[in-house]
Design a protein around this motif. Structure first.
Motif, PDB file in Angstrom:
ATOM      1  N   LEU A 104       0.827  -1.206   0.000  1.00  0.00           N
ATOM      2  CA  LEU A 104       0.000   0.000   0.000  1.00  0.00           C
ATOM      3  C   LEU A 104       0.863   1.257   0.000  1.00  0.00           C
ATOM      4  O   LEU A 104       0.616   2.207  -0.737  1.00  0.00           O
ATOM      5  CB  LEU A 104      -0.924  -0.003   1.223  1.00  0.00           C
ATOM      6  CG  LEU A 104      -2.065  -1.021   1.217  1.00  0.00           C
ATOM      7  CD1 LEU A 104      -2.786  -0.993   2.551  1.00  0.00           C
ATOM      8  CD2 LEU A 104      -3.039  -0.733   0.084  1.00  0.00           C
TER       9      LEU A 104
ATOM     10  N   SER B 280      -2.533   2.648   7.526  1.00  0.00           N
ATOM     11  CA  SER B 280      -3.665   2.956   6.657  1.00  0.00           C
ATOM     12  C   SER B 280      -4.515   4.087   7.227  1.00  0.00           C
ATOM     13  O   SER B 280      -5.145   4.839   6.469  1.00  0.00           O
ATOM     14  CB  SER B 280      -4.538   1.703   6.472  1.00  0.00           C
ATOM     15  OG  SER B 280      -3.824   0.690   5.791  1.00  0.00           O
TER      16      SER B 280
ATOM     17  N   GLN C 227     -16.554  -0.182   3.441  1.00  0.00           N
ATOM     18  CA  GLN C 227     -15.489  -0.659   2.556  1.00  0.00           C
ATOM     19  C   GLN C 227     -15.963  -0.816   1.109  1.00  0.00           C
ATOM     20  O   GLN C 227     -15.370  -0.218   0.202  1.00  0.00           O
ATOM     21  CB  GLN C 227     -14.910  -1.970   3.080  1.00  0.00           C
ATOM     22  CG  GLN C 227     -13.761  -2.477   2.213  1.00  0.00           C
ATOM     23  CD  GLN C 227     -13.075  -3.670   2.836  1.00  0.00           C
ATOM     24  OE1 GLN C 227     -13.542  -4.239   3.801  1.00  0.00           O
ATOM     25  NE2 GLN C 227     -11.953  -4.055   2.277  1.00  0.00           N
TER      26      GLN C 227
ATOM     27  N   SER D 260     -16.823   2.511  -0.415  1.00  0.00           N
ATOM     28  CA  SER D 260     -15.694   3.379  -0.731  1.00  0.00           C
ATOM     29  C   SER D 260     -15.174   3.133  -2.144  1.00  0.00           C
ATOM     30  O   SER D 260     -14.808   4.069  -2.855  1.00  0.00           O
ATOM     31  CB  SER D 260     -14.565   3.170   0.289  1.00  0.00           C
ATOM     32  OG  SER D 260     -13.993   1.883   0.155  1.00  0.00           O
TER      33      SER D 260
ATOM     34  N   SER E 123      -8.912   7.111  -0.004  1.00  0.00           N
ATOM     35  CA  SER E 123      -7.996   7.066   1.125  1.00  0.00           C
ATOM     36  C   SER E 123      -8.699   7.373   2.434  1.00  0.00           C
ATOM     37  O   SER E 123      -8.394   6.776   3.470  1.00  0.00           O
ATOM     38  CB  SER E 123      -6.847   8.073   0.911  1.00  0.00           C
ATOM     39  OG  SER E 123      -6.107   7.747  -0.231  1.00  0.00           O
TER      40      SER E 123
ATOM     41  N   LEU F  85     -10.558   4.280   3.324  1.00  0.00           N
ATOM     42  CA  LEU F  85      -9.591   3.263   3.744  1.00  0.00           C
ATOM     43  C   LEU F  85      -9.140   3.541   5.172  1.00  0.00           C
ATOM     44  O   LEU F  85      -9.011   2.623   5.992  1.00  0.00           O
ATOM     45  CB  LEU F  85      -8.388   3.257   2.804  1.00  0.00           C
ATOM     46  CG  LEU F  85      -7.260   2.276   3.143  1.00  0.00           C
ATOM     47  CD1 LEU F  85      -7.771   0.846   3.059  1.00  0.00           C
ATOM     48  CD2 LEU F  85      -6.069   2.486   2.220  1.00  0.00           C
TER      49      LEU F  85
ATOM     50  N   SER G 161     -10.033   1.137   8.572  1.00  0.00           N
ATOM     51  CA  SER G 161      -8.865   0.588   9.262  1.00  0.00           C
ATOM     52  C   SER G 161      -8.823   1.001  10.731  1.00  0.00           C
ATOM     53  O   SER G 161      -8.116   0.370  11.526  1.00  0.00           O
ATOM     54  CB  SER G 161      -7.571   1.050   8.576  1.00  0.00           C
ATOM     55  OG  SER G 161      -7.502   0.594   7.247  1.00  0.00           O
TER      56      SER G 161
END
Length: 255
Positions: free
Chosen positions: A38, A101, A192, A195, A212, A215, A219
């Motif tokens: 990532l 993340s 998730q 997104s 982002s 994400l 996370s």
């Protein structure tokens, strides 16, 4: 108070511990490689921002593998310490993946400084708060004589800690959360797939920023969970046993 029947079968054997260390090496490497992937590709490939975030992950991976190598080959390190160290290394690698993340999108993506600052304050602040919360839970247990006797069972010449008993005490005796509140998972985890949908719709106007942010959001619960686990286990496996050793002369063994 009832005594625990102690025998060699209660404790982890050298072969068990060696297997856990090997498993920890594989698990931590996978977590770090995903995080490195990532860091190395997400921002530079999609929005053209070069960053050295991946190099931090490489350093942490090398350090983790060196620790596990030492634990595996060390003859003087107690089996309990080896078991505890391997467990913490795995949780640390998972923490890197999810904490990175949470934080990195607000450092490397082209967001306004106000949004970056807000994201960093929320991400870092919530993790610090949760780690202090986890530490406070263990502190409450240790300095309550009845709860401490449940956490660390005193035998003739040792204390015995049964893996996972602290979670039972926190949830059943203290009536507090051991993991982040379930509502946080209920709210954030379903975001998730959403997104990715949003990312495809407005990628041309916002680059990777929206993806982002989502994400980072999904996370966050996992970041809190693993960082809290690390703090709890360090206190239970190392800090408070050292106090018991100093005050009573008895070591803590894990079963």
């Amino acid at each position: 108070m009832a005594k625990i029947k102690i025998s060699k079968e209660n404790f982890h054997s050298p072969d068990d511990v060696d297997f856990i260390i090997k498993l920890a090496a594989v698990g931590s490497t996978l977590f770090f490689l995903i995080g490195l992937g990532l860091s190395a590709t997400l921002y530079s490939d999609d929005i053209g921002v070069e960053n050295n975030d991946w190099s931090i992950g490489v350093c942490l991976l090398v350090i983790s593998l060196l620790i596990l190598t030492y634990l595996f080959f060390s003859k003087k390190t107690p089996l309990t310490t080896k078991w505890a160290g391997a467990t913490i290394v795995v949780f640390f690698s998972a923490s890197y993946l999810f904490t990175n993340s949470v934080i990195s999108p607000y450092i490397f993506t082209p967001l306004s400084w106000q949004l970056k600052l807000t994201g960093l304050v929320i991400g870092i602040g919530s993790n610090i708060w949760w780690m202090l919360y986890a530490a406070k839970n263990i502190h409450k247990i240790f300095y309550d004589p009845e709860l401490r006797a449940t956490l660390f069972k005193e035998e003739d010449n040792i204390f015995v800690y049964k893996n996972g008993i602290h979670q039972t005490i926190i949830e059943n005796k203290l009536k507090r959360h051991y993991f982040p509140h379930p509502m946080l998972w209920i709210i954030l985890i379903p975001l998730q797939p959403f997104s990715f949908f949003i990312h495809k719709i407005i990628i041309n106007s916002s680059g990777l920023s929206v993806f982002s942010i989502f994400l980072s959001a999904i996370s966050l619960p996992l970041s809190l969970m693993f960082n809290g686990l690390i703090v709890s286990l360090i206190l239970i496996y190392f800090y408070y046993p050292s106090i018991l050793k100093k005050t009573t002369g008895k070591e803590v063994h894990v079963i």
